[in-house]
Design an enzyme around this catalytic site. Structure first.
Site, short mmCIF file in Angstrom:
data_model
loop_
_atom_site.label_atom_id
_atom_site.label_comp_id
_atom_site.label_asym_id
_atom_site.label_seq_id
_atom_site.Cartn_x
_atom_site.Cartn_y
_atom_site.Cartn_z
CG LEU A 1 6.42 7.97 3.49
CD1 LEU A 1 6.89 6.99 2.42
CD2 LEU A 1 7.36 9.17 3.53
CG LEU B 1 -2.23 7.38 -3.76
CD1 LEU B 1 -3.00 8.48 -4.48
CD2 LEU B 1 -1.17 6.78 -4.67
CG HIS C 1 5.70 0.96 -7.98
ND1 HIS C 1 5.25 2.16 -7.48
CD2 HIS C 1 6.37 1.25 -9.13
CE1 HIS C 1 5.65 3.15 -8.28
NE2 HIS C 1 6.33 2.62 -9.29
CG ASP D 1 7.95 3.41 -4.93
OD1 ASP D 1 7.07 2.73 -4.38
OD2 ASP D 1 7.71 4.38 -5.66
CG ASN E 1 -4.26 -4.62 -7.67
OD1 ASN E 1 -3.83 -5.71 -8.06
ND2 ASN E 1 -4.07 -3.50 -8.35
C1 GRF Z 1 -2.11 -0.31 -9.23
O1 GRF Z 1 -1.62 -0.20 -10.52
C2 GRF Z 1 -0.99 -0.42 -8.23
O2 GRF Z 1 0.16 -0.99 -8.75
C3 GRF Z 1 -0.70 1.00 -7.90
O3 GRF Z 1 -1.95 1.65 -7.93
C4 GRF Z 1 -2.82 0.95 -8.79
C5 GRF Z 1 -4.07 0.67 -7.99
O4 GRF Z 1 -5.07 0.13 -8.80
N1 GRF Z 1 0.06 1.11 -6.70
P1 GRF Z 1 -6.42 -0.37 -8.15
O5 GRF Z 1 -6.93 0.74 -7.26
O6 GRF Z 1 -6.10 -1.61 -7.39
O7 GRF Z 1 -7.34 -0.63 -9.30
#
Ligand code: GRF
Length: 199
Positions: A94, A92, A111, A152, A21
């Site tokens: 908080l 990951l 999420h 969340d 992402n």
């Molecule tokens: C994604 O599915 C996001 O929604 C979640 O962690 C994953 C991260 O994927 N929070 P990447 O590291 O961006 O491939």
């Protein structure tokens, strides 16, 4: 100093792992007129996202877990890079309360489920997809939300669903979810930043 309207909004991405992402956001905003990805931050020195940042010439830093809550250190780093908006993409830890307050309505997260379902502590990555499949859900999806001090629980900005079929595995569901994320996350991020900064 240049006036704000002549400078781009500087965005930091926080990520703990692979970073697909993050890379997708880097690509989307590469030549953007108003918005730039100015910093990638990770808590994990082994995270592949750091390599992606390096390959794309984006400044990147590791903040060790014990220093995240240290306002001088972490806020110092963000100030050093003039960061005005934060995107969490597979991050990951908080966030400390002071950071959430300082960047009120300027931190968003993605999420991989339709929150409030399958959110909360321990619900990340494949844990989410495994739980969705184990429960026999027919539908999953993605949620983009503002961040508050709890896991969340921030206000939801956008959701998009996808079907879960009987033969889906955590891996195949993850692939579907990633596809949705890559399609929507940059567009929604841009929309939110435009609203916040009146661009
Ligand atoms: C994604 O599915 C996001 O929604 C979640 O962690 C994953 C991260 O994927 N929070 P990447 O590291 O961006 O491939």
């Amino acid at each position: 100093m240049m006036e704000k309207k002549h400078t781009k909004v500087k965005v930091a991405i926080f990520a703990s792992g692979n970073g697909s992402n993050a890379e997708n956001l880097i690509e989307y905003f590469r030549n953007h007129e108003n918005i730039t990805i100015a910093l990638i931050v990770s808590n994990n020195p082994e995270a592949y996202v750091l390599k992606r940042a390096h390959n794309n010439n984006i400044p990147h830093r590791v903040i060790p877990k014990k220093l995240w809550k240290d306002e001088d250190f972490t806020h110092g780093l963000l100030k050093e890079h003039d960061i005005e908006f934060i995107v969490l993409a597979g991050f990951l830890l908080l966030l400390p309360g002071w950071l959430v307050k300082k960047y009120d309505q300027r931190i968003i997260n993605i999420h991989p489920s339709l929150l409030p379902a399958y959110g909360g502590k321990g619900m990340y990555g494949q844990n989410v997809h495994r739980a969705v499949i184990a429960a026999g859900e027919k539908k999953s999806g993605i949620t983009i939300q503002y961040i508050n001090a709890e896991y969340d629980k921030g206000d939801i900005i956008f959701q998009q669903g996808c079907p879960v079929s009987g033969d889906d595995t955590p891996e195949s569901l993850e692939e579907k979810i990633h596809e949705l994320e890559h399609k929507h996350f940059p567009v929604i991020t841009e929309k939110v930043i435009r609203e916040v900064f009146h661009l």
